[in-house]
Design a protein around this motif. Structure first.
Motif, PDB file in Angstrom:
ATOM      1  N   ASN A   1       0.833  -1.214   0.000  1.00 44.80           N
ATOM      2  CA  ASN A   1       0.000   0.000   0.000  1.00 44.80           C
ATOM      3  C   ASN A   1       0.863   1.258   0.000  1.00 44.80           C
ATOM      4  O   ASN A   1       0.585   2.209  -0.746  1.00 44.80           O
TER       5      ASN A   1
ATOM      6  N   ALA B   1       2.611   1.645  -3.500  1.00 46.10           N
ATOM      7  CA  ALA B   1       1.657   2.097  -4.522  1.00 46.10           C
ATOM      8  C   ALA B   1       1.351   3.585  -4.335  1.00 46.10           C
ATOM      9  O   ALA B   1       1.324   4.348  -5.306  1.00 46.10           O
TER      10      ALA B   1
ATOM     11  N   SER C   1      -2.058   2.411  -8.651  1.00 46.76           N
ATOM     12  CA  SER C   1      -2.928   1.524  -7.882  1.00 46.76           C
ATOM     13  C   SER C   1      -2.136   0.314  -7.398  1.00 46.76           C
ATOM     14  O   SER C   1      -1.087  -0.032  -7.949  1.00 46.76           O
ATOM     15  N   LYS C   2      -2.659  -0.320  -6.372  1.00 39.66           N
ATOM     16  CA  LYS C   2      -2.025  -1.531  -5.857  1.00 39.66           C
ATOM     17  C   LYS C   2      -2.061  -2.622  -6.933  1.00 39.66           C
ATOM     18  O   LYS C   2      -1.112  -3.397  -7.065  1.00 39.66           O
ATOM     19  N   THR C   3      -3.129  -2.654  -7.718  1.00 42.97           N
ATOM     20  CA  THR C   3      -3.232  -3.622  -8.810  1.00 42.97           C
ATOM     21  C   THR C   3      -2.115  -3.410  -9.816  1.00 42.97           C
ATOM     22  O   THR C   3      -1.464  -4.366 -10.247  1.00 42.97           O
ATOM     23  N   LYS C   4      -1.869  -2.146 -10.199  1.00 42.51           N
ATOM     24  CA  LYS C   4      -0.798  -1.861 -11.155  1.00 42.51           C
ATOM     25  C   LYS C   4       0.560  -2.218 -10.551  1.00 42.51           C
ATOM     26  O   LYS C   4       1.445  -2.716 -11.255  1.00 42.51           O
TER      27      LYS C   4
ATOM     28  N   TYR D   1       1.205  -4.659  -8.398  1.00 44.01           N
ATOM     29  CA  TYR D   1       1.373  -6.109  -8.480  1.00 44.01           C
ATOM     30  C   TYR D   1       1.572  -6.574  -9.915  1.00 44.01           C
ATOM     31  O   TYR D   1       2.343  -7.495 -10.170  1.00 44.01           O
ATOM     32  N   ARG D   2       0.912  -5.933 -10.875  1.00 47.17           N
ATOM     33  CA  ARG D   2       1.134  -6.279 -12.287  1.00 47.17           C
ATOM     34  C   ARG D   2       2.584  -6.004 -12.679  1.00 47.17           C
ATOM     35  O   ARG D   2       3.212  -6.799 -13.376  1.00 47.17           O
ATOM     36  N   THR D   3       3.111  -4.870 -12.225  1.00 49.66           N
ATOM     37  CA  THR D   3       4.488  -4.500 -12.552  1.00 49.66           C
ATOM     38  C   THR D   3       5.478  -5.453 -11.890  1.00 49.66           C
ATOM     39  O   THR D   3       6.443  -5.891 -12.523  1.00 49.66           O
TER      40      THR D   3
ATOM     41  N   ASN E   1       4.870  -8.523 -11.089  1.00 51.44           N
ATOM     42  CA  ASN E   1       4.771  -9.787 -11.840  1.00 51.44           C
ATOM     43  C   ASN E   1       5.536  -9.712 -13.154  1.00 51.44           C
ATOM     44  O   ASN E   1       6.163 -10.693 -13.563  1.00 51.44           O
TER      45      ASN E   1
END
Length: 90
Positions: free
Chosen positions: A27, A30, A36-39, A41-43, A45
């Motif tokens: 958190n 990000a 965003s936290k989603t972005k 984690y995508r990065t 990954n």
């Protein structure tokens, strides 16, 4: 700015913070990166797909590398060999 360049710059920034063991929680990271936290984690990954051994260390409260790695992206000057000038030779 090109989307790919933005992604590379984001990876470079995350890499820098990981090396400093200063990412903080997901958190916090990000928020710091204004994504965003989603972005995030995508990065991360994507970094893992590029063989970055990224893990989250609960004790340090930071993402870290499990082993020493380097990250470099871009073009650099290279001395050319004769065989580099003609790919059909040699």
């Amino acid at each position: 700015m090109n989307v790919i360049i933005k992604q590379i710059e984001l990876i470079k920034r995350i890499d820098q913070l990981i090396r400093l063991q200063a990412t903080g929680s997901p958190n916090d990271l990000a928020h710091r990166l204004q994504i965003s936290k989603t972005k995030l984690y995508r990065t991360i990954n994507t970094m893992r797909e590029l063989n970055a051994p990224v893990i989250y260390d609960v004790t340090l409260q930071s993402f870290v590398y499990e082993k020493a790695v380097g990250f470099r992206f871009g073009f650099f000057k290279k001395e050319l060999n004769t065989s580099d000038l003609n790919p059909f030779v040699g």
